[in-house]
Scaffold this motif. Sequence first.
Motif, short mmCIF file in Angstrom:
data_model
loop_
_atom_site.label_atom_id
_atom_site.label_comp_id
_atom_site.label_asym_id
_atom_site.label_seq_id
_atom_site.Cartn_x
_atom_site.Cartn_y
_atom_site.Cartn_z
N LEU A 119 0.86 -1.18 0.00
CA LEU A 119 0.00 0.00 0.00
C LEU A 119 0.90 1.24 0.00
CD1 LEU A 119 -2.73 -1.07 2.60
CD2 LEU A 119 -2.85 -1.17 0.10
N THR A 121 1.74 5.58 -1.01
CA THR A 121 1.29 6.96 -1.21
C THR A 121 2.32 7.67 -2.09
OG1 THR A 121 2.50 7.86 0.69
CG2 THR A 121 0.28 6.99 1.11
N ASN A 153 -2.65 3.77 -0.85
CA ASN A 153 -3.00 3.68 0.56
C ASN A 153 -4.10 4.70 0.85
OD1 ASN A 153 -3.17 3.36 3.30
ND2 ASN A 153 -0.97 3.47 3.68
#
Length: 280
Positions: A119, A121, A153
């Motif tokens: 996940l 960013t 994320n």
Amino acid sequence: MSDAVDAAPDATTARRLAADAERVVVKAGTNSLTDDDSNLDDAKLDTLVDDIAALRERGTEVLLVSSGAVGAGIGMLDIDEDRETVEESQALSTVGQGRLMHRYTESFARYDTQVAQLLLTQHDLEDPERYTNLQNTIETLFEWGVVPIVNENDAVATEEIRIGDNDMLSSSLAVGIDVDLLVTLTDVGGVYTGNPKRDDDARRVAAVGENYDEIQDLVDETATGAFGGIQTKVQGARQVAEHGSPAIIAASDAPDVLERVARGEPVGTIFLPVDGDDDE
């Protein structure tokens, strides 16, 4: 290809490069994984896994960028998707992500294949140290024969949660780990001369190369509503093409879509590599 705008002369070479790809990023959008009620569609997910398994049988390394967590959360909690706020979407993603990975784990187990969840960013992509760690982790997973499954994320994201986030994420990863091909699977058959959901005369563009600016203008004019996500798909494909690798936007429901790509067939819309070796 009667329904497609004529391809550039070197499109055949680009398709051969795509067919010979040893490392591929596959991006699957929400509509490719959920039904009309936003429930995670088991049949669609299993079909995607079948296609990826067939590609891996050829010896190809595959990284999957998968949307669908928010949609899976909506289906599980029976929440009206028309009333979503950003905060609700973030919370829904935390509910749906577990379900999504559970189903991927079950489906890939049919092929005795393990999966891993990542996940990310934008910060993970922009910070050099974090990105190096990410690259090293992915390389290790490939060495182990594990399929990395990547998603935004959403739980800690804000603007990135909006449509198109995973399109740019998949292209950034494709460039960062030096893949040979990006395949973006969506609910339309590629790039069209108009919005195919509204315009019966819209024709599929077979290849994008020197005509990129013209295609970009066309997409900007026609990309509205549910078709708006095509803009980031085109931008992501172009980013990979400028890095020297072909990129393809194709319909997720096309039979054996990844197998057909691996055979060099004219599937969807292919973006010709700008700096690739076209002399093979």
